[in-house]
Design an enzyme around this catalytic site. Structure first.
Site, PDB file in Angstrom:
ATOM      1  N   GLY A   9      18.547 -17.410 -18.093  1.00  0.00           N
ATOM      2  CA  GLY A   9      17.949 -17.946 -19.308  1.00  0.00           C
ATOM      3  C   GLY A   9      17.974 -17.029 -20.510  1.00  0.00           C
ATOM      4  O   GLY A   9      18.241 -15.832 -20.408  1.00  0.00           O
ATOM      5  N   CYS A  26      24.263  -8.808 -12.420  1.00  0.00           N
ATOM      6  CA  CYS A  26      24.193  -9.448 -13.735  1.00  0.00           C
ATOM      7  C   CYS A  26      25.118 -10.640 -13.822  1.00  0.00           C
ATOM      8  O   CYS A  26      26.299 -10.541 -13.490  1.00  0.00           O
ATOM      9  CB  CYS A  26      24.693  -8.492 -14.804  1.00  0.00           C
ATOM     10  SG  CYS A  26      23.599  -7.195 -15.168  1.00  0.00           S
ATOM     11  N   CYS A  32      14.274  -7.718 -12.360  1.00  0.00           N
ATOM     12  CA  CYS A  32      15.016  -8.547 -13.308  1.00  0.00           C
ATOM     13  C   CYS A  32      14.456  -9.969 -13.203  1.00  0.00           C
ATOM     14  O   CYS A  32      14.628 -10.626 -12.177  1.00  0.00           O
ATOM     15  CB  CYS A  32      16.492  -8.487 -12.923  1.00  0.00           C
ATOM     16  SG  CYS A  32      17.544  -9.478 -13.974  1.00  0.00           S
ATOM     17  N   CYS A  49      20.325 -22.211 -18.531  1.00  0.00           N
ATOM     18  CA  CYS A  49      20.430 -21.684 -19.897  1.00  0.00           C
ATOM     19  C   CYS A  49      21.160 -22.707 -20.749  1.00  0.00           C
ATOM     20  O   CYS A  49      22.101 -23.347 -20.273  1.00  0.00           O
ATOM     21  CB  CYS A  49      21.193 -20.353 -19.878  1.00  0.00           C
ATOM     22  SG  CYS A  49      21.199 -19.484 -21.465  1.00  0.00           S
ATOM     23  N   CYS A  60      29.486 -16.041 -17.809  1.00  0.00           N
ATOM     24  CA  CYS A  60      28.177 -16.005 -17.134  1.00  0.00           C
ATOM     25  C   CYS A  60      27.984 -17.222 -16.232  1.00  0.00           C
ATOM     26  O   CYS A  60      28.169 -18.359 -16.660  1.00  0.00           O
ATOM     27  CB  CYS A  60      27.066 -15.936 -18.181  1.00  0.00           C
ATOM     28  SG  CYS A  60      25.410 -16.070 -17.466  1.00  0.00           S
ATOM     29  N   GLU A 116      15.980 -17.313  -9.868  1.00  0.00           N
ATOM     30  CA  GLU A 116      16.198 -16.117  -9.085  1.00  0.00           C
ATOM     31  C   GLU A 116      15.565 -14.926  -9.777  1.00  0.00           C
ATOM     32  O   GLU A 116      15.572 -14.823 -11.004  1.00  0.00           O
ATOM     33  CB  GLU A 116      17.701 -15.890  -8.895  1.00  0.00           C
ATOM     34  CG  GLU A 116      18.288 -16.974  -8.011  1.00  0.00           C
ATOM     35  CD  GLU A 116      19.744 -16.759  -7.683  1.00  0.00           C
ATOM     36  OE1 GLU A 116      20.125 -17.026  -6.537  1.00  0.00           O
ATOM     37  OE2 GLU A 116      20.499 -16.334  -8.560  1.00  0.00           O
TER      38      GLU A 116
HETATM   39  N1  SAH Z   1      20.373 -14.558 -21.762  1.00  0.00           N
HETATM   40  C1  SAH Z   1      20.112 -13.193 -21.955  1.00  0.00           C
HETATM   41  C2  SAH Z   1      19.583 -12.461 -20.742  1.00  0.00           C
HETATM   42  C3  SAH Z   1      20.211 -12.780 -19.403  1.00  0.00           C
HETATM   43  S1  SAH Z   1      21.870 -12.264 -19.104  1.00  0.00           S
HETATM   44  C4  SAH Z   1      21.347 -12.504 -22.480  1.00  0.00           C
HETATM   45  O1  SAH Z   1      22.407 -13.086 -22.478  1.00  0.00           O
HETATM   46  O2  SAH Z   1      21.205 -11.365 -22.919  1.00  0.00           O
HETATM   47  C5  SAH Z   1      21.739 -10.518 -18.748  1.00  0.00           C
HETATM   48  C6  SAH Z   1      23.029  -9.742 -19.030  1.00  0.00           C
HETATM   49  O3  SAH Z   1      24.055 -10.015 -18.070  1.00  0.00           O
HETATM   50  C7  SAH Z   1      23.618 -10.099 -20.373  1.00  0.00           C
HETATM   51  O4  SAH Z   1      24.033  -8.954 -21.062  1.00  0.00           O
HETATM   52  C8  SAH Z   1      24.804 -10.931 -19.976  1.00  0.00           C
HETATM   53  O5  SAH Z   1      25.747 -10.985 -20.991  1.00  0.00           O
HETATM   54  C9  SAH Z   1      25.271 -10.210 -18.753  1.00  0.00           C
HETATM   55  N2  SAH Z   1      26.193 -10.999 -17.915  1.00  0.00           N
HETATM   56  C10 SAH Z   1      26.278 -12.333 -17.820  1.00  0.00           C
HETATM   57  N3  SAH Z   1      27.248 -12.678 -16.925  1.00  0.00           N
HETATM   58  C11 SAH Z   1      27.762 -11.536 -16.452  1.00  0.00           C
HETATM   59  C12 SAH Z   1      28.757 -11.241 -15.465  1.00  0.00           C
HETATM   60  N4  SAH Z   1      29.381 -12.200 -14.799  1.00  0.00           N
HETATM   61  N5  SAH Z   1      29.035  -9.948 -15.201  1.00  0.00           N
HETATM   62  C13 SAH Z   1      28.360  -8.969 -15.837  1.00  0.00           C
HETATM   63  N6  SAH Z   1      27.397  -9.180 -16.750  1.00  0.00           N
HETATM   64  C14 SAH Z   1      27.106 -10.455 -17.068  1.00  0.00           C
HETATM   65 FE1  SF4 Z   2      22.599 -17.679 -21.117  1.00  0.00          FE
HETATM   66 FE2  SF4 Z   2      22.559 -14.978 -21.216  1.00  0.00          FE
HETATM   67 FE3  SF4 Z   2      24.185 -16.274 -19.490  1.00  0.00          FE
HETATM   68 FE4  SF4 Z   2      24.707 -16.351 -22.097  1.00  0.00          FE
HETATM   69  S1  SF4 Z   2      24.717 -14.518 -20.767  1.00  0.00           S
HETATM   70  S2  SF4 Z   2      24.767 -18.096 -20.697  1.00  0.00           S
HETATM   71  S3  SF4 Z   2      22.652 -16.403 -22.977  1.00  0.00           S
HETATM   72  S4  SF4 Z   2      21.942 -16.290 -19.476  1.00  0.00           S
END
Ligand code: SAH
Ligand code: SF4
Length: 375
Positions: A177, A351, A115, A122, A129, A101
Site C-alpha cells: 500500500g 520488498c 515492515c 495498492c 511491484c 502481510e
Molecule cells: N507504496 C510505498 C511503500 C511500499 S513499497 C512506496 O512505494 O514507497 C516499499 C519499497 O519497495 C518501495 O521503495 C518500492 O518501490 C520497493 N519495491 C517494490 N517492488 C519491488 C521489487 N520487486 N523489488 C525491490 N523493491 C521493490
Molecule cells: Fe504501490 Fe508502493 Fe508497490 Fe508502487 S511500489 S505499487 S506505490 S506498494
C-alpha cells in the site's frame, strides 16, 4: 474465544477514542474515565494483554462489564513463515477478503525492523511491484495498522522486555500500500505506537515510504514526525513515468521541491531515497551520477534495492558487478553503504514481493456474483 466479532475492539483505539468509548458504553463512569483509560491503556499497550481478566488493578465488576461490551482480540493470523535468514512473515486476516502481510526483518546488531502494510493492495501500479498488480481492496484502519505491531510483539515475546533488549526497534511503512493515501489512519496509528506509556517506539524510528504523493508530504511531517523515504527509482521523468506512474501526476521537479520542504529535514533526520536496481533499465554509471546530481544538497541516505523477482514479473535484477559499480559512485559522493541486502526472498517477504490472497478472494466473489448480475 466465543465472543461475537461485532464487539468494539479497544486494542487499536487512540487514547481519546478509548476514553470516549469507555464512558459511552456505561462500563466506566465519567468521574473514573481518565483513571480507567490510563489503566487500560497500560495493560493493552505496555503489557499486551488481550483479556480484561488480567487487569488486576481494575475491580472485578468493572472488568466483567468491560468484557461484556468490548474485546481486545487480535485479528486472525492466516499463516506464519520464517525464512532461513530469520525474517518472519505473517499473513493477517482482518475480515474475509481483507488480508495483509507484515514482515519482521532482524538486524545483525540485535535490533530489527517491522515492515507494516497501510492498505490491502495498492491503487498505484508501479511496474516492478507485486502489490501493484493486486489493485486496491481498501485502506487499513489505524487499529489494523497497530494490530500488525501487536502481533509481532506477541510472537517475539517482547511486551515486557527492557527496550534495549527488544528486537523490534524500528517500523517501516514499506509493506503493502501507499501510506500517503491513508494518512489519517497512518497518523493515528503512529500516535498509538509512539506513546511513551505503550509500545513506545519513537517517531524517529518510524520510516514512512512513499512513491511520491507530493501534496501529502508536508502533512506527513507535521502530523507524524516520521522519517521519510522516497521511492525514486529513476532520475528522468520519461523513465519514472513508466516505473512509478504517479510521476505523471507529480513529476520529479515537484517531488524534489516537496522533499526539500519536508518538516524537520536535517543531517540528523535525513530522507532515504530508495532506488530499485533493474537490469538494463536504470542501472548505468550515468544513472548513478544523475542520481547524485539530482539530490545534491538534500540531507539524504540512499538505499539501493536489488530487484526482487516475483512470479510473472518482467524485470530482472541488475548484476552484482553493476550494482557494485553504481554503489561505488554513490560512495564516492559521500553516501555510505547504500546497498540493501535482500532478506526473506525464500518466503516472498522481500520488498515488493508482498501480495495477499485478497484479490483472489475478490475474484472468486466476483465469479459468484456474476451469474446473478447477468441474469
Ligand atoms: N507504496 C510505498 C511503500 C511500499 S513499497 C512506496 O512505494 O514507497 C516499499 C519499497 O519497495 C518501495 O521503495 C518500492 O518501490 C520497493 N519495491 C517494490 N517492488 C519491488 C521489487 N520487486 N523489488 C525491490 N523493491 C521493490
Ligand atoms: Fe504501490 Fe508502493 Fe508497490 Fe508502487 S511500489 S505499487 S506505490 S506498494
Amino acid at each position: 474465544m466465543s465472543k461475537p466479532v461485532t464487539l468494539p475492539n479497544l486494542a487499536g483505539m487512540t487514547r481519546p477514542e478509548l476514553q470516549t468509548a469507555l464512558v459511552a458504553s456505561g462500563a466506566v463512569t465519567p468521574d473514573k474515565a481518565r483513571m480507567r483509560t490510563a489503566q487500560i491503556w497500560r495493560w493493552v499497550h505496555s503489557f499486551g494483554v488481550t483479556d480484561f481478566a488480567a487487569m488486576t488493578d481494575i475491580g472485578k465488576e468493572t472488568r466483567a462489564a468491560l468484557a461484556e461490551r468490548f474485546t481486545l482480540a487480535r485479528p486472525e493470523i492466516t499463516s506464519r513463515q520464517e525464512s532461513v535468514d530469520g525474517v518472519i512473515k505473517w499473513l493477517i486476516r482482518f475480515a474475509p477478503g481483507v488480508e495483509v502481510e507484515t514482515v519482521f526483518i532482524p538486524d545483525v546488531a540485535g535490533s530489527g525492523a517491522l515492515c507494516v502494510s497501510s492498505q490491502v493492495g495498492c491503487t498505484l501500479n508501479c511496474s516492478f511491484c507485486h502489490t501493484g498488480t493486486q489493485g486496491l481492496v481498501r485502506n487499513l484502519t489505524a487499529a489494523e495498522i497497530v494490530a500488525q505491531v501487536q502481533i509481532a510483539r506477541d510472537d517475539l515475546g517482547e511486551w515486557i522486555a527492557p527496550s534495549a533488549e527488544r528486537r523490534l526497534s524500528n517500523i517501516v511503512f514499506m509493506g503493502m500500500g501507499e501510506p500517503l493515501y491513508n494518512l489519517d489512519n497512518v497518523a493515528a496509528a503512529l500516535d498509538i505506537i509512539s506513546d511513551n506509556e505503550g509500545i513506545a517506539i519513537s517517531r524517529r524510528r518510524v520510516t514512512v515510504s512513499t512513491s511520491g504523493v507530493v501534496p501529502e508530504l508536508r502533512g506527513l511531517g507535521e502530523r507524524t514526525g516520521a522519517m521519510l523515504a522516497i521511492s525514486l527509482h529513476a532520475t528522468r521523468d520519461e523513465l519514472r513515468d513508466q516505473l512509478v506512474p504517479i510521476n505523471r501526476r507529480y513529476p520529479i521537479a515537484e517531488l524534489m521541491a516537496g522533499i526539500r520542504a519536508y518538516p524537520g529535514l536535517s543531517n540528523a533526520k535525513r530522507v532515504t531515497f530508495e532506488y530499485v536496481m533493474l537490469k538494463g533499465v536504470n542501472d548505468t554509471p550515468a544513472d548513478a551520477k544523475a542520481l547524485v546530481r539530482l539530490i545534491a544538497g538534500i540531507p539524504a541516505k540512499i538505499n539501493l534495492i536489488p530487484f526482487n523477482p516475483w512470479p510473472g514479473s518482467s524485470f530482472e535484477c541488475s548484476d552484482r558487478a553493476t550494482i557494485d559499480a553504481f554503489a561505488t559512485i554513490l560512495k564516492r559522493a559521500g553516501y555510505a553503504s547504500p546497498v540493501r541486502k535482500p532478506r526473506g526472498r525464500d518466503i516472498l517477504a522481500a520488498c515488493g514481493q508482498l501480495k495477499s490472497e485478497s484479490e483472489k478472494l475478490r475474484a472468486s466473489a466476483r465469479r459468484r456474483l456474476a451469474p446473478a448480475e447477468t441474469a
